[in-house]
Design an enzyme around this catalytic site. Structure first.
Site, PDB file in Angstrom:
ATOM      1  N   ASP A  53       0.864  -1.157   0.000  1.00 17.99           N
ATOM      2  CA  ASP A  53       0.000   0.000   0.000  1.00 17.99           C
ATOM      3  C   ASP A  53       0.913   1.224   0.000  1.00 17.99           C
ATOM      4  O   ASP A  53       2.105   1.112   0.282  1.00 17.99           O
ATOM      5  CB  ASP A  53      -0.840  -0.055   1.280  1.00 17.99           C
ATOM      6  N   LYS A  54       0.371   2.383  -0.319  1.00 21.76           N
ATOM      7  CA  LYS A  54       1.227   3.557  -0.279  1.00 21.76           C
ATOM      8  C   LYS A  54       1.045   4.357   1.002  1.00 21.76           C
ATOM      9  O   LYS A  54       1.947   4.455   1.829  1.00 21.76           O
ATOM     10  CB  LYS A  54       0.963   4.465  -1.484  1.00 21.76           C
ATOM     11  N   PHE A 105     -13.492  23.401  -4.479  1.00 21.73           N
ATOM     12  CA  PHE A 105     -12.643  22.508  -5.259  1.00 21.73           C
ATOM     13  C   PHE A 105     -13.463  21.372  -5.845  1.00 21.73           C
ATOM     14  O   PHE A 105     -14.385  20.876  -5.217  1.00 21.73           O
ATOM     15  CB  PHE A 105     -11.579  21.922  -4.344  1.00 21.73           C
ATOM     16  N   GLY A 140      -4.787   3.560  -3.458  1.00 19.95           N
ATOM     17  CA  GLY A 140      -6.038   4.198  -3.809  1.00 19.95           C
ATOM     18  C   GLY A 140      -5.816   5.632  -4.281  1.00 19.95           C
ATOM     19  O   GLY A 140      -6.738   6.309  -4.719  1.00 19.95           O
ATOM     20  N   LYS A 164      -7.218  -4.788  -5.214  1.00 22.83           N
ATOM     21  CA  LYS A 164      -5.938  -5.132  -4.596  1.00 22.83           C
ATOM     22  C   LYS A 164      -5.854  -6.638  -4.402  1.00 22.83           C
ATOM     23  O   LYS A 164      -4.845  -7.277  -4.714  1.00 22.83           O
ATOM     24  CB  LYS A 164      -5.809  -4.440  -3.238  1.00 22.83           C
TER      25      LYS A 164
END
Lengths: 1179, 370
Positions: A390-391, A535, A673, A794
């Site tokens: 995962d990051k 945004f 993600g 994943k």
């Protein structure tokens, strides 16, 4: 309706009525008591034994025991099987028992928690386990939710409650639930609640956390219920004074419990190999027994029948052969000894403890040691081929820090020494002193003093820059105590920017829908907030329009550089050029950048715009488009202020770890993600993507065909002359070869490539017809990054690699979204110490920092694998040798299943004489120490290739045992043939021969153990010599007069030790057998090291030639991360969720805030508010 | 073997912040203990097979084994041994008639004399063995067919022997003493030795029948029930083994110390052999006090009372006369094996040395790829 009683197991619909225990009890729903324990005092023994005998090995030994009870077959006394079996059973039983005790204790503790329940019109404190379905319970702040509840009312406005679901799904942000308006009116009136008689019909118990369907019928009206109304057991109530709930599912029916206990049992590849081997050993055993049984048949026919005068009458030859077959099954059972399984478990347990004990995997910052949560997978850690990471939170800390900025063409944040060289920023460097600002965040750190100087000098651009940062955002402040500010930001980037502004003297203090209060260089200023231009992913920018106390109207805008630059006033072109240079530099360092701009607005124009804005805002159709057009119109002709650079901080040592792991030939895939830009940036900053790579393929297509095309193009580029069709090797594996496996072969690639694929494309690529294409292309790349993937994807990626590569996979992650891949991979690693626990709870190993992964794999994994393989090789060698000697003896005793060793020796050989030395070998052995393991990560590769223990190695072991057993039987045979003692008396009697043969065997296998040991600790020596001494002590004791006279029939070997071991030829025979057993092994190993040395041999040899490590080893060069000089531009780095803009201005959330400061609970109300849609739908 | 000793002294932990956290150790944290055991840094000796250790080992083993082997071989060769097969399977054999006519059930003893000559005198004590071939004393059904308690003088076992003795447990509804197949098949040939003087007269050679069993067997393992008083009374109510001609208390009526269960011939037989070909000590011929050899060279006659049938299973019966040495009886195997292994070691050492010289530089640590 008392008639429609439904049993829980077949429950199709749940029906209950509030405050009607009688009716609810009639359905026999389970109450709220939970039971995770398996046994009670009475069921423990039978149940546990039943479970244990379901294991093949135990059942096999029970079968042997039955065989032994048949006198005609019994070739060994009962105790040879009973002693080990009882030992094994009782050890397992003790472990299971203590586990269950713990569960009992936990259950008891949970079941006895107190909660307030409405009983007969009064609130009473009751134990959790006594709560029934249909009861109304009252929860208070920070309490655990008792059961799955229907939320009735709460202390908060709009009947909201805030819950933390960390225990359930690992997400740490608060979630909001809202009661129906109709039940919300009950408030906390006990009277009203007691009279509440709503009926609920809903789905039966299930394990879906995110879904609930049901209806509430009250006074003839039916309301639909969904997940928004349900509080699940396992959550914690936060920021809510109290709430009332109706119990819908209790105890085992709750979604938490329904989700438990179905973790798949992971097995290692060694386990699977072992099963196959054990099965083939059984086959082998049967063949040996068959040969001996046939031999017996022939012997009985030819010799035994004539021997009748001397032998007790036997049976006819075929039946005798049949009986002998089973007798030999008993004798030769040592090929698969029960102690194998016990030892394997002990070794794994020991190696797990080493992981728990490792100080180098202990993270002092949050006091987290590494933990092996599963104790059965250790050796697999030494065989990892693919890592899926995962990051966020795994590679990165999930902490954003304001790192650099460029204001009006000048870059800040760099630390230069006197000669103008960059100085590396680390923890030792002096930080900027913010003590002049009493509202500064003490945790903020910045190293460039010049920025503080300019801001304090009053430089207008710099001040405008920070003013923008303090005004243009949707952060909510929280001021629990005077001067202690907490910012609740939706994205960590934004929090970092506002915090930076705060420290540089522009403190965002509070907000109302119409105003923002800022302390500017110590001066309180309130701006009127006219509009928030929020945004979104298309706009990639946000703006605010404020009126200063002086009446000046300003639009502040921040956004992605490319977007902002399009909207700049042409006068800024020079500044834009300089800023672009800076931006490139920042982006090159992997920082996340934003451009800032502002513009003053004419009040008249503003009046007009505001009117049109109101019209658009209330338009019934095309509202979004109209608003966008308006925003576009006003966000023009901006004046550039500068840019910010926020660092998505990598965890310590991540690039080095990744480099080490890739040297060990482990492939790392990042599954995140996050957005593509962010993921790429991280890829660069942790050295997975490199500028010198031949190409980085980016797969982001929108149709299946395009994805396929992109994948194919990439593959053809990597191997222009490769085959179109994948090389698929089909084989069968598993027990009885029932599983079909397909393995896609690795393909050679020239050069280094990388692939980035986004979730959308991945969805196509993971389809059945394209998955092999994806796999081929991805496996050719050095680095694979999948971004914007869902948790399910994943897991799918992991499954794909597992399926077609037959390689061992490891998944590492920290969040609930990683759980699926952690469970799917062979090994799941959770990053612990963060607040969410879900990943850790479903993981097999956990530690606090990604960098510990290299130690886990390169050191612990490697050692565990090595030790397990050594153990298995040695264990099979030892037992095969043991058994083969019996086989040879069969030819000399008329195939009568006479044992060649003393029965006691057979009983104790595995359990006492060799158990501890083997265990110490497999718990302490190291071929090279951890330092060398890091120095040469290539040492890891034999594990990936299954080199230390495979079918091939097993065959070698069997051949080796065959040789040893020949030596161990025939040398004593020949040496003792027709000879006598030195006083002329008997020495070739059965008992003396047995003693000689068993002593030779024990010495030979001990020496072999010594040869296999690479790491001789005092323990090894102690156990080895200790076991040999114990052997001699035991035989002298067992063969003593006393033992014989006490238990005459059990110890018939009286005097054998004394009479044999004083004979020189007995010792000479032992010496000869030992030397003959060892000599070929030494010669072979010596030659192998000399002619075909493996990397291990080289490293070992190197280690030995230099006695002092310090002298040889240069300090590991610290890798200075190369600065990239690319034009790669990091994208707009806001997190990708929509901002809070509409909420900021809606004012709805501020109903109860007369003061300018928001209370904490309201604050979270504000954050959670936007998640609520369609309130109180009445059917 | 070459070895390296080292104690890893490495920095522990990456975090300097640990000091701040752990403080003076007052705060109990989860930091694992810094013990060599838990950190897997136990001091250790790491042997490595190098040319410096392996080659000398081979030479040393060769140099030690060859002399031992020669010593053993010479010793074995110096042992004088004479073996006479008196089975009588051959027409020409003096015992042919006995072997043909004899069976367990015949009552008439059959005797035969086997003449032989010694080419060299036997000095020192001479041991007389009987040897049987193809006799599976190690067969499982045979080995277990005994009752050690009964043989140890246990009165209960005497009256009711162990089930292991079946079918030789009872006879005529009386317990058999000693029970079981081993006892039942007791070797019952009688061997006598006569020296034929050159003048033709026969001199019986004194054969000592005591001191042939293990001390532990004679004194611990085997005991008569009720001590050594009147054995006839003690064994009353028991039956003799079916193949026996006389009861156990009649094995040596002349010597109460050699009668009943503690009869040494019986004890020797009861120590079952490991292999189907075996020899058992029968008698000892003690050396003479003067310098004359125990058995001078010349003509001898072996008088056999042929009781034991072996023809049915193609067994052989032998009488062996042998002297002994420090390493026991004659067996050249160990000597030859030692010489062979020693030579092979030496040879291997040389071969390995050559290979090492030729290819030894391959294993240079410098070429580790990194």
């Amino acid at each position: 309706s008392l008639n429609d009683v439904v049993f829980p197991s077949t429950e199709e619909e749940r029906h209950l009525r509030a405050n009607d225990r009688e009716l609810n009890l009639s359905y026999k729903y389970s109450d709220n008591a939970i039971k995770t324990s398996k046994y009670n005092i009475f069921t423990f023994l039978p149940l546990n034994l039943f479970e244990q005998f379901q294991r093949l090995a135990n059942a096999y030994f029970l079968f042997l025991l039955c065989l032994q009870s048949i006198p005609e077959v019994s070739s060994l006394p009962w105790y040879t099987t009973v002693v080990p079996l009882v030992l094994v059973l009782s050890m397992t039983m003790a472990k299971d028992g203590s586990d269950d005790m713990n569960r009992h204790r936990c259950d008891k503790q949970v079941n006895n928690r107190q909660v307030e329940v409405l009983v007969e019109g009064e609130l009473q404190s009751e134990k959790w386990m006594d709560v029934q379905v249909g009861d109304i319970v009252k929860l208070e702040n920070n309490q655990f939710v008792t059961a799955d509840l229907l939320l009735l009312s709460s202390s908060e406005p709009l009947n909201l409650v805030y819950i933390e679901t960390a225990e359930l799904d690992g997400e740490t942000n608060l979630k909001v639930k809202q009661a129906l308006t109709v039940t919300g009116k009950l408030e906390d009136s006990v009277e009203k609640l007691a009279n509440f008689n709503g009926e609920v019909r809903c789905e039966p118990p299930n394990n879906r956390l995110d879904k609930f369907t049901g209806t509430l019928t009250l006074k003839g009206e039916t309301y639909s219920l969904d997940n928004e109304r349900i509080l699940l057991r396992g959550c914690t109530l936060r920021n809510t004074q109290w709430c009332f709930g109706l119990v819908i599912f209790g105890g085992p029916d709750t979604k938490l419990m329904q989700n438990c206990g179905r973790t798949t049992f992971k097995r290692t590849s060694i386990d699977r190999l072992m099963n196959v081997l054990v099965l083939s050993i059984f086959g082998f055993l049967m063949i040996m027994c068959l040969i001996l049984a046939i031999g017996n048949g022939i012997w009985e026919y030819q010799e035994g029948s004539k021997f009748a005068a001397f032998l007790p009458k036997g049976v006819n030859a075929p039946f005798s052969a049949f009986l002998t077959f089973w007798s030999y099954v008993i004798i030769l059972n040592t090929v698969v000894p029960i102690s194998l399984y016990v030892s394997v478990e002990i070794i794994r347990l020991g190696n797990s403890f080493y992981i728990n004990w490792d100080r180098k995997m202990y993270y002092p910052k949050n006091d987290t040691p590494a933990e092996a949560r599963t104790t059965t997978l250790n050796e697999e850690l030494g065989q990892i081929k693919y890592i899926f990471s995962d990051k966020t939170g795994t590679l990165t800390q999930n902490v954003m820090t304001f790192n650099k900025c460029s204001i009006n063409g000048k870059a800040y944040g760099e630390l230069l020494d006197f000669s103008g060289q960059r100085v590396e920023i680390n923890e030792v460097r002096e930080k900027v002193d913010f003590s002049w600002n009493n509202l500064a965040d003490p945790k903020f750190c910045f190293h460039d003093n010049s920025l503080v100087e300019v801001v304090r000098e009053g430089n207008p651009e710099v001040q405008a820059f920070f003013r923008l940062l303090s005004l243009c955002h949707t952060v909510m402040p929280e001021e629990k105590k005077e001067g202690e500010l907490y910012y609740q930001a939706q994205s960590p980037d934004e929090g970092a920017l506002v915090t930076a502004a705060r420290n540089f003297g522009f403190v965002f203090r509070s907000r109302t829908p119409e105003s923002i209060t800022v302390v500017e260089m110590g001066e309180l200023v309130t701006y009127e907030l006219l509009a928030v231009l929020d945004f979104n992913n298309v706009r990639k920018r946000m703006s605010v329009i404020v009126r200063s106390p002086e009446g000046k109207l300003t639009l502040y805008c921040k956004g992605a550089d490319t977007i902002i630059f399009e909207r700049l006033n042409p006068s800024c072109s020079n500044l834009t050029e300089v800023t672009t240079l800076h931006l490139n530099e920042f982006a090159g360092e992997g920082l996340r950048t934003l451009a800032l701009a502002y513009k003053d607005i004419d009040p008249e124009y503003m009046e007009d715009w505001k009117l049109r804005h109101h019209v658009a805002n209330t338009a019934m159709d095309e509202r979004e488009e109209k608003l966008d057009a308006l925003y576009e119109e006003i966000e023009k002709g901006l004046l550039l202020l500068g840019s910010t650079a926020v660092e998505d901080k990598l965890q310590d040592g991540v690039p080095q770890t990744i480099e080490q792991l890739s040297k060990a030939d482990i492939k790392i895939w990042v599954l995140t993600g996050d957005k593509q830009e962010t993921a790429e940036n991280i890829g660069y900053s942790c050295n997975m993507l490199r500028e010198e790579m031949n190409e980085v393929f980016i797969v982001s297509a929108n149709t299946s065909e395009e994805v396929r095309k992109e994948l194919q193009t990439a593959r053809r580029k990597m191997t222009p002359d490769g085959t179109e069709e994948p090389t698929v090797k089909k084989s069968r594996s598993g027990l009885f070869c029932l599983q079909k496996t397909e393995t896609v072969a690795d393909e050679p690639v020239n050069g280094e490539y990388a692939m980035v694929i986004n979730g959308h494309s991945l969805a196509f690529a993971l389809e059945k017809d394209m998955e092999i294409e994806l796999l081929r292309t991805a496996c050719m790349c050095q680095t694979v990054i999948c971004c914007r993937v869902t948790p399910l994807q994943k897991a799918q990626v992991v499954e794909l690699v597992k399926k077609y590569k037959q390689a061992v996979t490891l998944a590492i992650g920290d969040g609930a979204n990683d759980v699926s891949m952690i469970k799917a991979a062979h090994i799941g690693v959770g990053i612990s110490g963060q607040e969410g626990m879900q990943a850790v709870l479903s993981s097999d190993y956990s530690f606090a920092q990604f960098r510990y992964l290299q130690r886990l794999l390169l050191v612990h994994g490697r050692w565990s694998y090595l030790r397990m393989c050594k153990f298995l090789r040695y264990f099979f060698y030892k037992n095969f040798t043991f058994t083969f000697v019996h086989f040879w003896y069969g030819f000399f005793c008329g195939f009568s299943a006479q044992t060649v060793f003393d029965e006691w020796f057979i009983t104790l050989f595995n359990l006492v004489y060799t158990a501890l030395p083997v265990l110490s070998l497999s718990l302490f052995d190291q071929d090279v120490n951890d330092w060398w393991s890091f120095q040469y990560p290539q040492l890891y590769t034999p594990g990936q290739l299954n080199q230390y223990f495979s079918k091939r190695a097993f065959v070698y072991t069997v051949l080796h045992s065959g040789y040893s057993s020949l030596v161990l039987f025939f040398i004593p045979w020949a040496a003792m043939y027709d000879t006598v003692r030195d006083d002329g008396k008997e020495i070739v009697d059965y008992q003396s021969f047995a003693l000689l043969a068993q002593t030779c065997l024990l010495i030979a296998v001990s020496i072999q153990l010594g040869l296999d040991t690479h790491y001789w600790t005092a323990m090894n020596q102690f156990f080895l010599w200790g076991s040999l001494s114990v052997y001699f002590a035991v035989i002298f004791t067992m063969y003593s007069n006393g033992m014989f006279l006490t238990l005459t029939s059990s110890f018939p070997f009286i005097g054998t030790a004394r009479n044999s071991l004083n004979q020189p030829n007995v010792w000479l025979t032992m010496l000869l057998t030992s030397v003959l057993c060892v000599l070929p092994v030494v010669a072979y190993r010596f030659l192998r090291i000399l002619l075909w040395p493996t990397i291990n041999d080289k490293v070992r040899g190197r280690g030995s030639t230099h006695l002092s490590l310090d002298k040889v080893l240069p300090p590991t060069p610290r890798r200075v991360q190369a600065r990239r000089t690319s034009t790669r531009r990091s994208g707009y780095a806001f997190s990708h969720a929509q901002g809070y803009g509409d909420l900021v201005t809606s004012g709805k959330f501020l109903r109860r805030t007369p003061k300018s400061r928001t209370t904490p609970s309201l604050n979270s109300a504000f954050i959670a508010r936007h998640r609520i849609k369609n309130e109180n739908t009445v059917i | 073997m070459m070895a390296s000793n080292y104690n890893a002294k490495e920095e522990d932990g990456h975090q300097p912040a640990a000091i701040g956290h752990g403080g003076a150790g007052t705060v109990k944290n989860k930091k694992p203990d810094n013990t060599a055991f838990k950190q897997q840094r136990l001091p250790a000796w790491q042997p490595i097979l190098t040319a410096g250790t392996v080659l000398p080992a081979f030479f040393v083993i060769g140099l030690i084994f060859i002399p031992i082997g020669i010593g053993l071989f010479v010793t074995s060769n110096n042992i004088k041994e004479l073996e006479i097969d008196y089975t009588g399977g051959d027409m020409s054999s003096p015992c042919y008639n006995c072997s043909q006519s004899y069976s367990w059930n015949s009552t008439k003893p059959c005797t035969c004399s086997v003449p032989f000559s010694l080419d060299q005198p036997f000095e020192s004590n001479v041991f007389m063995y009987y040897g049987l071939s193809n006799f599976y004393q190690n067969h499982r059904r045979y080995v277990k067919s005994r009752d050690d308690s009964q043989l140890n003088g246990d009165k209960a076992s005497l009256k009711s022997p162990s089930k292991e003795c079946e079918p030789y447990r009872t006879s005529d509804e009386k317990p058999i003493a000693p029970c079981g197949a081993i006892a039942n098949s007791l070797f019952n040939d009688t061997l006598e030795l006569y020296y034929i003087d050159p003048n033709g007269s026969r001199t019986a050679i004194p054969l000592v029948k005591k001191g042939i069993a293990w001390w532990t067997d004679k004194h611990v393992k085997f005991r008569n029930p009720g001590g050594n008083d009147n054995l006839t009374v003690v064994f009353q109510g028991t039956s003799k083994p079916v193949n026996w001609r006389k009861s156990v208390y009649e094995l040596d009526p002349s010597d109460p110390d050699n009668n009943g269960f503690i009869n040494e011939d019986f004890i020797v037989w009861m120590r079952t052999a490991a292999l189907p070909t075996f020899r058992k000590l029968y008698r000892i011929i003690h050396k003479k006090p003067n310098m004359t050899p125990t058995l001078p060279l010349g003509q001898y006659i072996l008088e056999v009372t042929y009781n034991y049938p072996v023809r049915s299973f193609e067994g052989r019966k032998r009488m062996i006369l042998s002297t002994i040495s420090w390493m026991g009886g004659k067996n050249p195997f160990l000597g030859i094996a030692y010489i062979t292994v020693g030579s092979v070691c030496f040879f291997l050492g040389i071969v390995l040395l050559i290979i090492h010289h030729k290819y030894g530089n391959r294993n240079h640590s410098a070429d580790i790829p990194s």
